[in-house]
Write an enzyme that holds these catalytic residues in place. Structure first.
Site, PDB file in Angstrom:
ATOM      1  N   LYS A  79       0.869  -1.025  -0.033  1.00 33.56           N
ATOM      2  CA  LYS A  79      -0.088   0.046  -0.102  1.00 33.56           C
ATOM      3  C   LYS A  79       0.882   1.250   0.089  1.00 33.56           C
ATOM      4  O   LYS A  79       1.989   1.000   0.672  1.00 33.56           O
ATOM      5  CB  LYS A  79      -0.865  -0.032   1.163  1.00 33.56           C
ATOM      6  CG  LYS A  79      -1.856   1.198   1.362  1.00 33.56           C
ATOM      7  CD  LYS A  79      -2.543   0.691   2.556  1.00 33.56           C
ATOM      8  CE  LYS A  79      -3.821   1.812   2.727  1.00 33.56           C
ATOM      9  NZ  LYS A  79      -4.570   1.515   4.021  1.00 33.56           N
ATOM     10  N   SER A 154      -9.530   1.380   2.890  1.00 27.59           N
ATOM     11  CA  SER A 154      -8.849   2.216   1.942  1.00 27.59           C
ATOM     12  C   SER A 154      -7.666   1.275   1.303  1.00 27.59           C
ATOM     13  O   SER A 154      -7.106   1.899   0.329  1.00 27.59           O
ATOM     14  CB  SER A 154      -8.029   3.210   2.845  1.00 27.59           C
ATOM     15  OG  SER A 154      -7.179   2.645   3.789  1.00 27.59           O
ATOM     16  N   SER A 178      -9.778  -0.980   7.016  1.00 31.41           N
ATOM     17  CA  SER A 178      -9.105  -0.997   5.599  1.00 31.41           C
ATOM     18  C   SER A 178      -8.443  -2.272   4.924  1.00 31.41           C
ATOM     19  O   SER A 178      -7.851  -2.089   3.930  1.00 31.41           O
ATOM     20  CB  SER A 178      -8.530   0.171   5.429  1.00 31.41           C
ATOM     21  OG  SER A 178      -8.868   1.339   5.518  1.00 31.41           O
TER      22      SER A 178
HETATM   23  N1  GLN Z   1     -13.274   3.362   6.455  1.00 30.38           N
HETATM   24  C1  GLN Z   1     -12.505   3.743   7.799  1.00 30.38           C
HETATM   25  C2  GLN Z   1     -12.161   5.343   7.496  1.00 30.38           C
HETATM   26  O1  GLN Z   1     -12.557   5.847   6.453  1.00 30.38           O
HETATM   27  C3  GLN Z   1     -11.357   3.253   8.024  1.00 30.38           C
HETATM   28  C4  GLN Z   1     -10.288   3.470   7.128  1.00 30.38           C
HETATM   29  C5  GLN Z   1      -9.003   2.698   7.554  1.00 30.38           C
HETATM   30  O2  GLN Z   1      -9.090   1.496   8.107  1.00 30.38           O
HETATM   31  N2  GLN Z   1      -7.890   3.258   7.258  1.00 30.38           N
HETATM   32  O3  GLN Z   1     -11.845   5.921   8.512  1.00 30.38           O
END
Ligand code: GLN
Length: 487
Positions: A79, A154, A178
């Site tokens: 990532k 994400s 994510s």
């Molecule tokens: N979807 C969640 C957010 O928008 C979690 C994102 C993540 O785990 N980085 O914060």
């Protein structure tokens, strides 16, 4: 099955047996990448130039009968949130475009020690804020199972790349889901370790008390291999744990006899897609057939998970993102007359709308008049949740739930309504808030052939047992063997 679709541990066995070479694997991945990447758009940066050369070096070691790590030379993606020495690291943001870190994140250094062969840096929601990868400054990534749909987020680029055979495995991060949610959306195994299991050094910070790195993999064995490589104490991250790591691939066998699995009463009230509900019921049948005893447990605090997370994560983000000032690194707006302009214009043009929303939410919740009402209150509830989990894990070994209440949605479907997007995280946020590990395993498919995930959570530092349970389920259910219908 093509080499690029095969789990790492199987490829390793084949190359040890002399049936294939590491170079064959690299070529297969490159060929797939060339075919599908123009549609999938999983990568922000490609580092494929040396992929085959690196693979050949491993083959030379094999020819000399030297010991080779299972991950050595295997095409892996990261990532774009991990600092990679000499390779651009954008975190999905315009602000960090062109930022080339002078050092490696600990996760990266550890993978290099095992012979990392990096395919590239994969797309993500800007600063990891989102659940669809649509918040990337570099455009969305598409789901290999249905290219009109999102791969989740994400870590959506990482998930899409691994699902499509553009990499054999990947490392993502999980602040509120994510890793697990994109794993569920692309039929992969995704593991968020216990807070402190993996070092956060060199991982761009979003919400430091929640962020953890972990694997996205074809199957549980590969996830165990990757976790083993990246986990462990790190003097550069004071929150990394001294708990010894294990060979997580050892003991991946067996059934679930005598194992107790909890179903959260408060989870069942949520609005689930009909397909998700059906698949989850089927998943529970599989768990029972393996000998698990399934009982109802109650954690009233979980009703507030979305509210707690969407106060605490923005608070931490507003503080962490203060470092993007247009001076120290990243973007500086060219059209400035004074210092205030440097800050204001760099931030105005460098951050996307979701990141600005989080900074404003967090700044508001931390402001003098509201600190107690929001931040402190949410912190108190978070402690309550952690205590509830601890109490429940003295009664059951694992908690099972769907990973996501919905199937992969269409691009653009939830973009206009942030609340809709936040609610997608209802089942994954609690593990981050409580600091416990959670895994998503392929749980089947909807009527339309869209992937679904089963989530299992366990007590702190129970990764080995979590992987064992996930392995038993995976073996019995077999959903991980199905590959996306790529053209
Ligand atoms: N979807 C969640 C957010 O928008 C979690 C994102 C993540 O785990 N980085 O914060």
């Amino acid at each position: 099955m093509e080499l690029c679709d095969t789990p790492i541990h199987r490829l390793h066995a084949k190359r040890l047996a002399g049936e294939i070479s590491t170079a064959d694997i690299a070529r297969s991945v490159i060929q797939r990448l060339e075919t599908v990447e123009p549609t999938i758009r999983a990568f922000v940066t490609l580092t494929t130039d040396n992929l085959e050369t690196n693979a050949r070096a491993v083959d030379a070691k094999l020819a000399r009968k030297e010991t080779v790590f299972p991950l050595e030379g295997m095409p892996i993606t990261l990532k774009d949130i991990f600092c990679t020495q000499g390779v651009e690291t954008t975190c999905g943001s315009e602000f960090l475009k062109g930022f080339v870190p002078p050092f490696d994140a600990t996760v990266v250094a550890r993978l290099k020690a095992q012979g990392l062969n990096l395919v590239g840096k994969t797309n993500m929601d800007e600063f990891a804020m989102g659940s669809s990868t649509e918040n990337s400054a570099f455009g969305p990534t598409r789901n290999p199972w249905d290219t009109s749909r999102v791969p989740g987020g994400s870590s959506g680029g990482t998930a899409a790349a691994v699902a499509a055979g553009e990499a054999l495995g990947g490392i993502g991060t999980d602040t509120g889901g994510s890793i697990r949610q994109p794993a569920s959306f692309t039929s992969l195994v995704g593991l968020k370790p216990t807070y402190g299991r993996v070092s956060r050094y060199g991982m761009v910070a979003f919400a430091s008390s929640l962020d953890q790195a972990g694997p996205l993999a074809r199957d549980v064995t590969d996830a165990a291999l990757l976790l083993g490589a990246i986990s462990g104490q790190d003097p550069r991250d004071a929150t990394s744990s001294v708990q010894p790591t294990a060979d997580y691939t050892a003991g991946l066998s067996g059934d679930l006899k005598g194992v107790k699995i909890g179903l959260v009463k408060e989870f069942q009230t949520g609005a689930l897609d009909a397909d998700v509900e059906q698949a989850f019921a089927e998943n529970l049948r599989v768990l029972r057939s393996l000998g698990a005893d399934i009982v109802e447990v109650s954690l009233p605090s979980l009703q507030y998970a979305v509210a707690i997370y969407y106060i605490l994560a923005p608070c931490e983000a507003s503080s962490n993102l203060g470092r993007y000032d247009g001076v120290r690194y990243g973007r500086r707006d060219p059209d400035v007359n004074n210092l205030a302009d440097v800050y204001r214009k760099s931030r105005e043009h460098g951050f996307g709308p979701e990141v600005k929303r989080r900074i404003m939410l967090g700044t508001f919740a931390l402001s003098a008049g509201y600190y107690d009402a929001y931040y402190n209150k949410a912190m108190g509830l978070r402690r309550w949740m952690a205590q509830e989990f601890e109490a429940v894990f003295s009664q059951v070994d694992f908690i099972a739930s769907p990973t996501s209440p919905v199937v992969p949605f269409k691009l653009g479907e939830k973009l206009a309504d942030p609340m809709q997007m936040y609610l997608v995280d209802a089942f994954t946020l609690p593990a981050n808030l409580a600091g416990i590990p959670g895994i998503s395993v392929p749980g089947g498919f909807s009527g339309q052939g869209l992937p679904l995930g089963l989530q299992l959570m366990a007590g702190r530092f129970q990764e080995a047992r979590l992987l064992q349970a996930a392995f038993a389920f995976e073996t019995a259910a077999g959903h991980h063997a199905r590959r996306p219908p790529l053209k």
